[in-house]
Scaffold this motif. Sequence first.
Motif, PDB file in Angstrom:
ATOM      1  N   GLY A 198      51.062  32.797 116.810  1.00 45.54           N
ATOM      2  CA  GLY A 198      51.329  33.306 115.421  1.00 45.54           C
ATOM      3  C   GLY A 198      50.324  32.868 114.556  1.00 45.54           C
ATOM      4  N   GLU A 199      50.227  33.120 113.391  1.00 45.15           N
ATOM      5  CA  GLU A 199      49.202  32.702 112.321  1.00 45.15           C
ATOM      6  C   GLU A 199      48.930  31.176 112.319  1.00 45.15           C
ATOM      7  OE1 GLU A 199      47.863  33.786 107.854  1.00 45.15           O
ATOM      8  OE2 GLU A 199      49.593  34.360 108.802  1.00 45.15           O
ATOM      9  N   ASN A 200      47.787  30.749 112.818  1.00 47.99           N
ATOM     10  CA  ASN A 200      47.606  29.335 113.063  1.00 47.99           C
ATOM     11  C   ASN A 200      48.472  28.370 113.749  1.00 47.99           C
ATOM     12  OD1 ASN A 200      45.006  29.863 111.525  1.00 47.99           O
ATOM     13  ND2 ASN A 200      46.451  29.548 109.607  1.00 47.99           N
ATOM     14  N   GLU A 214      50.136  23.318 115.466  1.00 52.62           N
ATOM     15  CA  GLU A 214      49.683  24.037 114.146  1.00 52.62           C
ATOM     16  C   GLU A 214      48.378  23.432 113.531  1.00 52.62           C
ATOM     17  OE1 GLU A 214      52.351  23.991 109.906  1.00 52.62           O
ATOM     18  OE2 GLU A 214      52.572  22.319 111.035  1.00 52.62           O
ATOM     19  N   ASN A 215      47.489  24.385 113.129  1.00 55.18           N
ATOM     20  CA  ASN A 215      46.305  24.077 112.704  1.00 55.18           C
ATOM     21  C   ASN A 215      45.385  23.207 113.596  1.00 55.18           C
ATOM     22  OD1 ASN A 215      46.590  25.670 110.387  1.00 55.18           O
ATOM     23  ND2 ASN A 215      47.785  24.095 109.391  1.00 55.18           N
ATOM     24  N   GLY A 216      45.605  23.105 114.761  1.00 53.84           N
ATOM     25  CA  GLY A 216      44.853  22.373 115.720  1.00 53.84           C
ATOM     26  C   GLY A 216      45.697  21.166 116.344  1.00 53.84           C
ATOM     27  N   ASP A 217      46.676  20.767 115.503  1.00 46.12           N
ATOM     28  CA  ASP A 217      47.400  19.474 115.827  1.00 46.12           C
ATOM     29  C   ASP A 217      48.749  19.971 116.774  1.00 46.12           C
ATOM     30  OD1 ASP A 217      45.815  18.009 114.210  1.00 46.12           O
ATOM     31  OD2 ASP A 217      46.932  18.076 112.606  1.00 46.12           O
ATOM     32  N   THR A 218      48.677  19.281 117.915  1.00 44.04           N
ATOM     33  CA  THR A 218      49.667  19.597 118.971  1.00 44.04           C
ATOM     34  C   THR A 218      50.818  18.385 118.853  1.00 44.04           C
ATOM     35  OG1 THR A 218      48.231  20.815 120.380  1.00 44.04           O
ATOM     36  CG2 THR A 218      50.131  20.165 121.254  1.00 44.04           C
ATOM     37  N   GLU A 219      52.068  18.760 119.172  1.00 43.01           N
ATOM     38  CA  GLU A 219      53.191  17.972 119.134  1.00 43.01           C
ATOM     39  C   GLU A 219      54.075  18.395 120.224  1.00 43.01           C
ATOM     40  OE1 GLU A 219      55.907  14.934 116.160  1.00 43.01           O
ATOM     41  OE2 GLU A 219      55.096  17.235 115.628  1.00 43.01           O
ATOM     42  N   ASN A 276      59.465  27.321 102.109  1.00 43.09           N
ATOM     43  CA  ASN A 276      58.537  27.891 103.062  1.00 43.09           C
ATOM     44  C   ASN A 276      59.366  29.122 103.752  1.00 43.09           C
ATOM     45  OD1 ASN A 276      60.655  26.131 104.382  1.00 43.09           O
ATOM     46  ND2 ASN A 276      59.332  25.989 106.208  1.00 43.09           N
ATOM     47  N   GLU A 277      58.314  29.864 104.666  1.00 39.73           N
ATOM     48  CA  GLU A 277      58.992  31.000 105.095  1.00 39.73           C
ATOM     49  C   GLU A 277      58.774  30.601 106.922  1.00 39.73           C
ATOM     50  OE1 GLU A 277      60.245  33.744 103.866  1.00 39.73           O
ATOM     51  OE2 GLU A 277      60.083  32.911 101.755  1.00 39.73           O
ATOM     52  N   PRO A 278      59.614  31.380 107.397  1.00 37.83           N
ATOM     53  CA  PRO A 278      59.539  31.255 108.916  1.00 37.83           C
ATOM     54  C   PRO A 278      58.444  32.192 109.339  1.00 37.83           C
ATOM     55  CG  PRO A 278      61.359  32.861 108.398  1.00 37.83           C
ATOM     56  CD  PRO A 278      61.029  32.217 107.146  1.00 37.83           C
ATOM     57  N   ILE A 279      57.635  31.632 110.557  1.00 35.71           N
ATOM     58  CA  ILE A 279      56.516  32.054 111.287  1.00 35.71           C
ATOM     59  C   ILE A 279      57.105  33.071 112.132  1.00 35.71           C
ATOM     60  CG2 ILE A 279      54.480  31.867 112.081  1.00 35.71           C
ATOM     61  CD1 ILE A 279      54.389  28.972 110.489  1.00 35.71           C
ATOM     62  N   ILE A 280      56.691  34.329 112.337  1.00 37.67           N
ATOM     63  CA  ILE A 280      57.059  35.343 113.491  1.00 37.67           C
ATOM     64  C   ILE A 280      55.782  35.015 114.536  1.00 37.67           C
ATOM     65  CG2 ILE A 280      57.186  37.622 114.155  1.00 37.67           C
ATOM     66  CD1 ILE A 280      58.595  38.251 111.507  1.00 37.67           C
ATOM     67  N   LEU A 281      56.247  34.802 115.923  1.00 34.65           N
ATOM     68  CA  LEU A 281      55.580  34.400 116.881  1.00 34.65           C
ATOM     69  C   LEU A 281      55.623  35.777 117.843  1.00 34.65           C
ATOM     70  CD1 LEU A 281      56.229  30.946 117.497  1.00 34.65           C
ATOM     71  CD2 LEU A 281      54.366  31.885 116.041  1.00 34.65           C
TER      72      LEU A 281
END
Length: 291
Positions: A198-200, A214-219, A276-281
């Motif tokens: 998805g976006e970033n 998210e933005n390069g940080d992985t969990e 915030n809004e949900p991110i579509i993947l």
Amino acid sequence: MKLITNNLIKVVGWSLFLLAIGSFGLQMGYLFVHERFQIEYIDNRLFYMINIFCIICLALAILLLLRLNKRSKIIGTSVTGIIIIAHVVLLIDSNQEIKNITSISPNFKHVLSIKENTENGNAIYYRSYYGILARPKERLPHETVGEYKVEWLANDAAAVTYKAADNTIQQFVGTYGDRGTGRSYYYVGAEMHGQWDGENVEVISNTAGISVTENGDTELFDWDNIHQFGTLAIVLKKHNEAVWTISLNENFEVHPTASDSTVGNISLYKATMEENEPIILWDAGTGSLSQ
């Protein structure tokens, strides 16, 4: 002309009277099923709203159908006003004792209903089975404080974000549909195996669990910290606190065999009390959003 006007007044008057009788019958029926089957209105405030509607219809019907002198009209209007004000006070007082969280789905087919006891923080999720009537389905696992935030991730999946008494952010998902045949249970995490972009944001579901970048940080969230709601959504937790919700979009297709290619999208929704809004993947294998 006068005859036509009189006939119209009678038609309106009798229509209002029938509406009043219908509302009264609805309330009597509700009291019976509530006592017998523990069924409630999907929002407790409806009881007082229907009473107010019934009183207004009855009062207007009497004014239109009966020839009352000025004194009778004043007395009748005053009594009606007092009764309505009393019901408004009861409505407000009722919502202070039992807080109603009600949200209608975007397609108007489903209603999310949560009733919170403001004294002890216990919140019960109600499932609508009979239109405006509902039965308690389950208790939210954490005592609640403060406000609720509701976001419909699909027409049949509503994410509820709230702050718990232990100062953690939690998410509960009300689900009302299915992405398969409706005849069998399936695991959301298994159905969305693979990589999603998805976006970033990137989501990977595999045997180790589900990782969110998210933005390069992985969990990474192992399967013990992933809680499923119905067959449409999962909540990813860290240190007993909700971090993300993942839901299957309406175009997602659950296949009977794992060898079938993935069709559809998923939504990623962050657990936060901020707007915030949900991110579509989309499935990384397809490289684009499905239609």
